[in-house]
Design an enzyme around this catalytic site. Structure first.
Site, PDB file in Angstrom:
ATOM      1  N   GLU A   1      90.298  72.698 105.777  1.00 25.14           N
ATOM      2  CA  GLU A   1      89.163  72.193 106.568  1.00 25.14           C
ATOM      3  C   GLU A   1      88.716  73.121 107.691  1.00 25.14           C
ATOM      4  OE1 GLU A   1      90.259  68.187 107.732  1.00 25.14           O
ATOM      5  OE2 GLU A   1      90.622  67.610 105.663  1.00 25.14           O
TER       6      GLU A   1
ATOM      7  N   ASN B   1      91.390  74.675 101.038  1.00 20.50           N
ATOM      8  CA  ASN B   1      91.155  73.256 100.739  1.00 20.50           C
ATOM      9  C   ASN B   1      90.172  72.657 101.747  1.00 20.50           C
ATOM     10  OD1 ASN B   1      92.084  70.877  99.179  1.00 20.50           O
ATOM     11  ND2 ASN B   1      92.935  70.159 101.135  1.00 20.50           N
TER      12      ASN B   1
ATOM     13  N   HIS C   1      86.792  63.325  98.527  1.00 22.49           N
ATOM     14  CA  HIS C   1      86.785  61.964  99.066  1.00 22.49           C
ATOM     15  C   HIS C   1      85.355  61.442  98.916  1.00 22.49           C
ATOM     16  CE1 HIS C   1      90.804  62.299 100.675  1.00 22.49           C
ATOM     17  NE2 HIS C   1      90.487  63.422 101.304  1.00 22.49           N
TER      18      HIS C   1
ATOM     19  N   GLU D   1      92.348  65.699  96.538  1.00 24.72           N
ATOM     20  CA  GLU D   1      92.576  64.468  97.317  1.00 24.72           C
ATOM     21  C   GLU D   1      91.620  63.375  96.860  1.00 24.72           C
ATOM     22  OE1 GLU D   1      92.488  65.238 101.549  1.00 24.72           O
ATOM     23  OE2 GLU D   1      93.569  67.131 101.350  1.00 24.72           O
TER      24      GLU D   1
ATOM     25  N   ASP E   1      89.602  60.291  95.938  1.00 23.59           N
ATOM     26  CA  ASP E   1      89.500  58.832  96.047  1.00 23.59           C
ATOM     27  C   ASP E   1      88.022  58.474  96.070  1.00 23.59           C
ATOM     28  OD1 ASP E   1      89.050  59.604  98.748  1.00 23.59           O
ATOM     29  OD2 ASP E   1      90.931  58.754  99.443  1.00 23.59           O
TER      30      ASP E   1
HETATM   31  O1  G3I Z   1     104.090  58.618 111.672  1.00 25.23           O
HETATM   32  C1  G3I Z   1     103.425  57.813 112.654  1.00 25.23           C
HETATM   33  C2  G3I Z   1     104.226  56.611 112.988  1.00 25.23           C
HETATM   34  O2  G3I Z   1     105.428  57.016 113.576  1.00 25.23           O
HETATM   35  C3  G3I Z   1     103.423  55.720 113.924  1.00 25.23           C
HETATM   36  O3  G3I Z   1     104.128  54.532 114.178  1.00 25.23           O
HETATM   37  C4  G3I Z   1     102.074  55.368 113.303  1.00 25.23           C
HETATM   38  C5  G3I Z   1     101.208  54.542 114.237  1.00 25.23           C
HETATM   39  O4  G3I Z   1      99.870  54.926 114.189  1.00 25.23           O
HETATM   40  O5  G3I Z   1     101.407  56.570 113.025  1.00 25.23           O
HETATM   41  C6  G3I Z   1     102.090  57.386 112.092  1.00 25.23           C
HETATM   42  O6  G3I Z   1     101.354  58.539 111.828  1.00 25.23           O
HETATM   43  C7  G3I Z   1     100.199  58.370 111.043  1.00 25.23           C
HETATM   44  C8  G3I Z   1     100.360  59.203 109.796  1.00 25.23           C
HETATM   45  O7  G3I Z   1      99.171  59.173 109.023  1.00 25.23           O
HETATM   46  C9  G3I Z   1     101.502  58.736 108.915  1.00 25.23           C
HETATM   47  O8  G3I Z   1     101.259  57.444 108.455  1.00 25.23           O
HETATM   48  C10 G3I Z   1      99.003  58.818 111.840  1.00 25.23           C
HETATM   49  O9  G3I Z   1      98.763  57.926 112.903  1.00 25.23           O
HETATM   50  C11 G3I Z   1      97.774  58.888 110.964  1.00 25.23           C
HETATM   51  O10 G3I Z   1      96.718  59.505 111.694  1.00 25.23           O
HETATM   52  C12 G3I Z   1      98.071  59.725 109.740  1.00 25.23           C
HETATM   53  O11 G3I Z   1      96.914  59.714 108.914  1.00 25.23           O
HETATM   54  C13 G3I Z   1      96.886  60.720 107.942  1.00 25.23           C
HETATM   55  C14 G3I Z   1      95.671  61.612 108.165  1.00 25.23           C
HETATM   56  O12 G3I Z   1      95.611  62.575 107.124  1.00 25.23           O
HETATM   57  C15 G3I Z   1      95.741  62.307 109.507  1.00 25.23           C
HETATM   58  O13 G3I Z   1      94.917  63.400 109.602  1.00 25.23           O
HETATM   59  C16 G3I Z   1      96.778  60.055 106.575  1.00 25.23           C
HETATM   60  O14 G3I Z   1      98.010  59.371 106.301  1.00 25.23           O
HETATM   61  C17 G3I Z   1      96.558  61.093 105.483  1.00 25.23           C
HETATM   62  O15 G3I Z   1      96.232  60.448 104.281  1.00 25.23           O
HETATM   63  C18 G3I Z   1      95.380  61.985 105.874  1.00 25.23           C
HETATM   64  O16 G3I Z   1      95.218  62.966 104.875  1.00 25.23           O
HETATM   65  C19 G3I Z   1      94.119  63.857 105.063  1.00 25.23           C
HETATM   66  C20 G3I Z   1      94.524  65.190 104.476  1.00 25.23           C
HETATM   67  O17 G3I Z   1      95.727  65.633 105.046  1.00 25.23           O
HETATM   68  C21 G3I Z   1      93.425  66.232 104.670  1.00 25.23           C
HETATM   69  N1  G3I Z   1      92.162  65.764 104.153  1.00 25.23           N
HETATM   70  C22 G3I Z   1      91.730  64.438 104.623  1.00 25.23           C
HETATM   71  C23 G3I Z   1      92.819  63.399 104.371  1.00 25.23           C
HETATM   72  C24 G3I Z   1      92.360  62.020 104.786  1.00 25.23           C
HETATM   73  O18 G3I Z   1      92.135  61.926 106.152  1.00 25.23           O
END
Ligand code: G3I
Length: 303
Positions: free
Chosen positions: A127, A169, A206, A233, A235
């Protein structure tokens, strides 16, 4: 064939999913994972904040858990991601300039080195281009270290793990007519011309409730530069026959281009998705196959 992975394999392709370490204890989830998919991407566990929470202190526990689970089931793994403006650890977010550049090179060397020889591909840079009409780079602390940061990242990754395919990516590079797509295309063309090591482009894909009409053109054009294209990715929002038709179109677009090596969906069940409210995946919350699943399977089997 009767599973996504086996069906994709008939044309030499893979069918993958994002996996979250926290769900590896869920029997329904792991059952579908083991049965259907031939490639795995760690949803969060190999990112910069997960692997280097403190400067030059690395933690690979959850990333290794996902890698080992996948490999024990005969699946390959895509690494995601070595360099990104998002999900940087706090200490890195506060860095700039030459010290950030050194930290980036060290991060890539150590993380790609840890997984050396074990990954199918790495999303080396994620990105880095701007949305909108500029076709240029996104502003970030990494970009402000100098425009050459992306090629430095790729050269560093190649040295650390010569066996992994190295990918750029991004999202919203699915439509050939988008300025962002054209910007990434120009970069990849330039890298190929100058011998910067790049092997693949990841189209995150996406999607809302529509697929760009020129999606296959995008895949084709990147492939013509001499790189693999991977749908990394996927969806798609929606439900029922409309969602199934959109999934069919994406699958068909990949199958129609020789350099499109595989498709990864960004999660297993709708309830596992980062956009759960849009029910964008192939299995419902109970783990049942949706119409979209049958549509993808059918397309992979030539139907
Ligand atoms: O691990 C913490 C946890 O300890 C805490 O209690 C909880 C409370 O909010 O947060 C947890 O972390 C979260 C993490 O996912 C794991 O679940 C983050 O807040 C959350 O922001 C994070 O979101 C991820 C996101 O990337 C962040 O940028 C998504 O799971 C993940 O699917 C998403 O993936 C991205 C790709 O890497 C890049 N392209 C876009 C895609 C979708 O956004």
């Amino acid at each position: 064939a009767s599973t996504l992975g086996a069906s994709a394999a008939q044309s030499g392709r893979y069918f993958g999913t994002a996996v979250a370490a926290g769900r590896l204890g869920d029997g329904t989830y792991v059952g579908i994972l083991n049965r259907e998919f031939s490639m795995v991407t760690a949803e969060n566990e190999m990112k910069m904040d997960a692997t280097e929470p403190n400067p030059n202190q690395f933690t690979f526990g959850n990333g290794d858990r996902i890698l080992n689970q996948a490999r024990s089931q005969g699946k390959r793994v895509r690494g995601h991601t070595l360099a990104w403006h998002g999900q940087q650890p706090g200490w890195m977010q506060r860095m700039e300039g030459p010290s950030l550049r050194s930290a980036l090179v060290n991060h890539i060397t150590k993380v790609a080195g840890h997984y050396r020889g074990q990954l199918y591909a790495w999303d080396v840079v994620n990105e880095a281009f701007a949305d909108g009409g500029s076709g240029g780079r996104r502003d970030s602390n990494l970009q402000r270290t100098g425009n050459d940061w992306i090629e430095v990242a790729f050269r560093t990754a190649r040295a650390a793990d010569p066996g992994a395919k190295l990918c750029y990516n991004d999202y919203n590079i699915d439509s050939w007519s988008a300025a962002k797509t054209q910007g990434v295309y120009r970069m990849v063309k330039d890298f190929k011309a100058r011998g910067v090591p790049i092997d693949c482009v990841g189209l995150q894909s996406h999607f809302g409730t529509g697929i760009p009409g020129d999606y296959q053109t995008t895949i084709q054009r990147f492939g013509e530069l001499g790189v693999d294209v991977q749908i990394t990715e996927l969806d798609i929002a929606g439900s029922g026959t409309q969602q199934a038709e959109n999934y069919r179109r994406v699958t068909q677009a990949c199958l129609s281009v020789a350099r499109c090596g595989g498709i990864t969906v960004w999660g297993i069940r709708d309830t596992d998705s980062w956009r759960a409210r849009e029910t964008p995946l192939l299995f419902d919350g109970a783990g049942n196959k949706k119409a979209a699943y049958n549509s993808v399977l059918n397309a992979l089997n030539g139907g």
